[in-house]
Design an enzyme around this catalytic site. Structure first.
Site, PDB file in Angstrom:
ATOM      1  N   LYS A 124      95.923  10.155  39.040  1.00  0.00           N
ATOM      2  CA  LYS A 124      96.795  10.909  38.140  1.00  0.00           C
ATOM      3  C   LYS A 124      97.618  11.958  38.903  1.00  0.00           C
ATOM      4  CE  LYS A 124      93.766  10.160  34.109  1.00  0.00           C
ATOM      5  NZ  LYS A 124      93.006  10.844  33.017  1.00  0.00           N
ATOM      6  N   TYR A 148      98.684   5.800  26.053  1.00  0.00           N
ATOM      7  CA  TYR A 148      97.590   6.564  25.436  1.00  0.00           C
ATOM      8  C   TYR A 148      97.704   6.587  23.912  1.00  0.00           C
ATOM      9  CZ  TYR A 148      95.907   8.293  29.973  1.00  0.00           C
ATOM     10  OH  TYR A 148      95.377   8.400  31.239  1.00  0.00           O
ATOM     11  N   PHE A 158      94.680  17.094  21.824  1.00  0.00           N
ATOM     12  CA  PHE A 158      95.130  17.251  23.211  1.00  0.00           C
ATOM     13  C   PHE A 158      96.236  16.270  23.600  1.00  0.00           C
ATOM     14  CE2 PHE A 158      91.399  14.422  23.258  1.00  0.00           C
ATOM     15  CZ  PHE A 158      91.906  13.317  23.919  1.00  0.00           C
ATOM     16  N   ARG A 186      83.874   2.787  36.196  1.00  0.00           N
ATOM     17  CA  ARG A 186      83.562   3.948  35.338  1.00  0.00           C
ATOM     18  C   ARG A 186      82.413   4.747  35.953  1.00  0.00           C
ATOM     19  NH1 ARG A 186      87.153   5.329  31.048  1.00  0.00           N
ATOM     20  NH2 ARG A 186      85.416   6.676  30.479  1.00  0.00           N
ATOM     21  N   ARG A 193      85.439  12.138  39.919  1.00  0.00           N
ATOM     22  CA  ARG A 193      85.810  13.288  39.091  1.00  0.00           C
ATOM     23  C   ARG A 193      85.013  14.531  39.488  1.00  0.00           C
ATOM     24  NH1 ARG A 193      86.678   9.918  33.443  1.00  0.00           N
ATOM     25  NH2 ARG A 193      88.952   9.763  33.561  1.00  0.00           N
ATOM     26  N   ASN A 244      91.777  15.374  35.161  1.00  0.00           N
ATOM     27  CA  ASN A 244      90.543  14.808  35.693  1.00  0.00           C
ATOM     28  C   ASN A 244      90.756  13.711  36.731  1.00  0.00           C
ATOM     29  OD1 ASN A 244      91.403  12.912  33.931  1.00  0.00           O
ATOM     30  ND2 ASN A 244      89.587  12.901  32.630  1.00  0.00           N
ATOM     31  N   HIS A 268      92.084   7.646  36.230  1.00  0.00           N
ATOM     32  CA  HIS A 268      91.875   6.834  35.022  1.00  0.00           C
ATOM     33  C   HIS A 268      91.072   5.607  35.406  1.00  0.00           C
ATOM     34  CE1 HIS A 268      92.710   4.578  31.341  1.00  0.00           C
ATOM     35  NE2 HIS A 268      92.931   3.535  32.129  1.00  0.00           N
ATOM     36  N   GLU A 321      96.297  -2.810  30.339  1.00  0.00           N
ATOM     37  CA  GLU A 321      96.802  -1.707  31.170  1.00  0.00           C
ATOM     38  C   GLU A 321      97.399  -2.225  32.486  1.00  0.00           C
ATOM     39  OE1 GLU A 321      93.558   1.428  29.273  1.00  0.00           O
ATOM     40  OE2 GLU A 321      93.376   0.849  31.368  1.00  0.00           O
TER      41      GLU A 321
HETATM   42  P1  IDP Z   1      88.475   8.682  29.888  1.00  0.00           P
HETATM   43  O1  IDP Z   1      89.706   8.912  30.753  1.00  0.00           O
HETATM   44  O2  IDP Z   1      87.235   9.139  30.576  1.00  0.00           O
HETATM   45  O3  IDP Z   1      88.375   7.287  29.368  1.00  0.00           O
HETATM   46  P2  IDP Z   1      89.354   9.438  27.213  1.00  0.00           P
HETATM   47  O4  IDP Z   1      88.464  10.005  26.166  1.00  0.00           O
HETATM   48  O5  IDP Z   1      89.806   8.024  27.072  1.00  0.00           O
HETATM   49  O6  IDP Z   1      88.634   9.655  28.624  1.00  0.00           O
HETATM   50  O7  IDP Z   1      90.619  10.401  27.300  1.00  0.00           O
HETATM   51  C1  IDP Z   1      91.765  10.016  28.021  1.00  0.00           C
HETATM   52  C2  IDP Z   1      92.245  11.194  28.826  1.00  0.00           C
HETATM   53  O8  IDP Z   1      92.683  12.242  27.937  1.00  0.00           O
HETATM   54  C3  IDP Z   1      91.186  11.856  29.704  1.00  0.00           C
HETATM   55  O9  IDP Z   1      90.973  11.191  30.936  1.00  0.00           O
HETATM   56  C4  IDP Z   1      91.767  13.243  29.890  1.00  0.00           C
HETATM   57  O10 IDP Z   1      92.808  13.255  30.872  1.00  0.00           O
HETATM   58  C5  IDP Z   1      92.377  13.505  28.518  1.00  0.00           C
HETATM   59  N1  IDP Z   1      91.443  14.222  27.640  1.00  0.00           N
HETATM   60  C6  IDP Z   1      90.369  13.705  26.998  1.00  0.00           C
HETATM   61  N2  IDP Z   1      89.732  14.628  26.263  1.00  0.00           N
HETATM   62  C7  IDP Z   1      90.424  15.782  26.449  1.00  0.00           C
HETATM   63  C8  IDP Z   1      90.272  17.132  25.950  1.00  0.00           C
HETATM   64  O11 IDP Z   1      89.356  17.429  25.188  1.00  0.00           O
HETATM   65  N3  IDP Z   1      91.193  18.041  26.378  1.00  0.00           N
HETATM   66  C9  IDP Z   1      92.219  17.727  27.205  1.00  0.00           C
HETATM   67  N4  IDP Z   1      92.401  16.495  27.686  1.00  0.00           N
HETATM   68  C10 IDP Z   1      91.520  15.521  27.326  1.00  0.00           C
HETATM   69 MG    MG Z   2      89.565   6.224  28.060  1.00  0.00          MG
END
Ligand code: IDP
Ligand code: MG
Length: 139
Positions: A11, A51, A59, A87, A104, A114, A117, A128
């Site tokens: 990212k 997304y 968010f 993962r 991470r 974070n 992806h 994707e």
């Molecule tokens: P993942 O990337 O671990 O699959 P997801 O729940 O699919 O997590 O969320 C997608 C992305 O959205 C996350 O990687 C992160 O960048 C962002 N995100 C998720 N939850 C939050 C939050 O509570 N605050 C801000 N950004 C968030």
């Molecule tokens: Mg996800």
């Protein structure tokens, strides 16, 4: 798309901080083969589509801004059990909860920023990958 593939993005924060090499090294060391890879930048429309599942989340605006603010590295990776193993390699969404040694834990600043992806299913890995690469760009 075979079920032994997953899709990743390093990212914008990873690119900004100079972590591309270190993260790719970890990906290689864990046994993933790089099937496709490029540096690209998502438009706002791209990020909203990619997304879309999160469009109702509080968010979402922050996520779109983050993911479009600079270039990313998009890649398709191959390994037995690719989705699940990747993962595990990246760790929990919130780096504060990510296991020691995960990408991470090592390179992410926060839940929002974070670092990487990773697809959450074989079906999404295929969707994707096709979002970012044509068949001719996957090897
Ligand atoms: P993942 O990337 O671990 O699959 P997801 O729940 O699919 O997590 O969320 C997608 C992305 O959205 C996350 O990687 C992160 O960048 C962002 N995100 C998720 N939850 C939050 C939050 O509570 N605050 C801000 N950004 C968030
Ligand atoms: Mg996800």
């Amino acid at each position: 798309m075979a079920t032994n593939r997953t899709f990743t993005m390093l990212k914008p924060d990873s690119v900004e901080k100079g972590y591309i090499g270190a993260i790719l090294e970890k990906i290689n060391a864990t046994g993933f083969r790089i099937v496709a890879m490029k540096m690209t930048q998502m438009t706002v429309a791209d990020a909203k589509e990619f997304y879309a599942i999160h469009s109702e989340r509080p968010f979402f605006g922050e996520l779109v801004e983050y993911m479009t603010r600079g270039p990313i590295i998009a890649a398709v990776l191959e390994k037995e059990n690719a989705v699940e193993d990747f993962r595990a390699l990246i760790g929990a969404t919130n780096p504060a909860e990510a296991a020691e040694g995960t990408i991470r834990k090592m390179y992410a600043a926060s839940m929002g920023e974070n670092a990487v992806h990773g697809s959450d299913s074989d079906e999404n890995a295929a969707i994707e990958s096709a979002f970012h690469f044509s068949g001719r760009e996957m090897f």
